[in-house]
Write a protein that holds these residues in place. Sequence first.
Motif, mmCIF file in Angstrom:
data_model
loop_
_atom_site.group_PDB
_atom_site.id
_atom_site.type_symbol
_atom_site.label_atom_id
_atom_site.label_comp_id
_atom_site.label_asym_id
_atom_site.label_seq_id
_atom_site.Cartn_x
_atom_site.Cartn_y
_atom_site.Cartn_z
ATOM 1 N N SER A 126 -6.219 -91.742 -79.981
ATOM 2 C CA SER A 126 -5.615 -90.676 -79.250
ATOM 3 C C SER A 126 -6.174 -89.706 -79.306
ATOM 4 N N ALA A 127 -6.011 -88.196 -78.928
ATOM 5 C CA ALA A 127 -7.327 -87.150 -79.032
ATOM 6 C C ALA A 127 -6.970 -86.795 -80.160
ATOM 7 N N GLU A 128 -6.242 -86.699 -81.413
ATOM 8 C CA GLU A 128 -6.064 -85.926 -82.333
ATOM 9 C C GLU A 128 -6.800 -86.655 -83.768
ATOM 10 N N ASP A 129 -6.414 -88.121 -83.085
ATOM 11 C CA ASP A 129 -7.871 -89.098 -84.405
ATOM 12 C C ASP A 129 -9.076 -88.415 -84.227
ATOM 13 N N GLY A 130 -9.264 -87.895 -82.387
ATOM 14 C CA GLY A 130 -11.113 -88.271 -82.861
ATOM 15 C C GLY A 130 -10.994 -86.481 -83.155
ATOM 16 N N PHE A 131 -10.221 -85.429 -82.762
ATOM 17 C CA PHE A 131 -10.808 -84.254 -83.197
ATOM 18 C C PHE A 131 -10.759 -84.094 -84.759
ATOM 19 N N ALA A 132 -9.912 -84.801 -85.094
ATOM 20 C CA ALA A 132 -9.642 -84.262 -86.956
ATOM 21 C C ALA A 132 -11.252 -85.162 -87.441
ATOM 22 N N ALA A 133 -11.748 -85.851 -87.167
ATOM 23 C CA ALA A 133 -12.747 -86.717 -87.395
ATOM 24 C C ALA A 133 -13.955 -85.558 -87.480
ATOM 25 N N PHE A 134 -13.879 -85.058 -86.813
ATOM 26 C CA PHE A 134 -15.667 -84.064 -86.903
ATOM 27 C C PHE A 134 -15.807 -83.471 -88.166
ATOM 28 N N ALA A 135 -15.267 -83.165 -88.945
ATOM 29 C CA ALA A 135 -15.365 -82.649 -90.129
ATOM 30 C C ALA A 135 -16.010 -83.489 -90.910
ATOM 31 N N ALA A 136 -15.998 -84.721 -90.817
ATOM 32 C CA ALA A 136 -16.410 -86.256 -91.631
ATOM 33 C C ALA A 136 -18.234 -85.562 -91.436
ATOM 34 N N PHE A 137 -18.948 -85.659 -90.301
ATOM 35 C CA PHE A 137 -20.160 -85.387 -90.047
ATOM 36 C C PHE A 137 -20.972 -83.583 -89.685
ATOM 37 N N SER A 138 -21.844 -84.432 -89.518
ATOM 38 C CA SER A 138 -23.160 -83.144 -89.679
ATOM 39 C C SER A 138 -23.349 -83.473 -88.243
ATOM 40 N N THR A 139 -24.049 -84.465 -87.670
ATOM 41 C CA THR A 139 -24.968 -84.653 -86.658
ATOM 42 C C THR A 139 -24.552 -83.923 -85.420
ATOM 43 N N ARG A 140 -24.807 -83.886 -84.746
ATOM 44 C CA ARG A 140 -24.111 -83.553 -83.575
ATOM 45 C C ARG A 140 -23.775 -84.726 -82.470
ATOM 46 N N LEU A 141 -23.713 -85.791 -82.658
ATOM 47 C CA LEU A 141 -23.029 -87.079 -81.825
ATOM 48 C C LEU A 141 -22.522 -87.669 -82.950
#
Length: 241
Positions: free
Chosen positions: A128-143
């Motif tokens: 889902s959209a929410e699954d992905g948005f919540a995962a950004f905090a777990a990495f520091s690269t751009r992609l």
Amino acid sequence: MRYAVISDIHGNFEALDAVLGDAAACTDVVLCLGDIVGYGADPVACVERIAERAQAITAGNHDHAVAGRLDLDWFNTSARAALVWTRGHLDADHRAYLGALPLVAEVGDAILVHASPDHPEEWDYLVSAEDGFAAFAAFSTRLCLVGHSHLPAAWSVGSSGPEFRAGTFEVEFAAGRRYIVNVGSVGQPRDRDPRAAYGLWDVERGTLTIRRVAYDVERARRKILAAGLPRVLADRLAWGS
Ligand code: ZN
């Protein structure tokens, strides 16, 4: 620099060969996000081709399961049957090779991971959209490039707000935004398009394009049936789901 980003090959050599042929017109550099084996009838050929061609490879849950690093109870009945079959068709060297694949790799300003970048060893799905948005905090690269769900999708965050898109598309990386892209599945697409999917990442253009490649589905189906693997694993290749 351009990279062919492939994931979820699942022992489907016909699909892998077609994708590598398509990518060869654009680049020699292949990145693999895991699940090389499981489901399909050609695990050895897929492991050997990817070991020879890919510059970076991360482990999928099926790869670690055949190596004995993940309990088979984690999987549904047909997946489990295919893993037991696959384990019996790989020798100790191939199993050790798959078991030693890392959970995360880094290439340029991207991390590669099979499932979620948030605790990759838990193999959570980003759907889902929410699954992905919540995962950004777990990495520091751009992609962050992912597979696992077999569904191409892109999530992005930045000052103009979060964005989510599913399907076959081209992402243009905008300044100041970060991205998670699921490149879809080479060997068992599940978005009702039976063509193999992979991502072509063009670093200079700042784009990642999901490409679809027709391959000999019927041949891959027949091999699965001839191997005595569950019939559903053959039929779903024709449905693309
Ligand atoms: Zn998979």
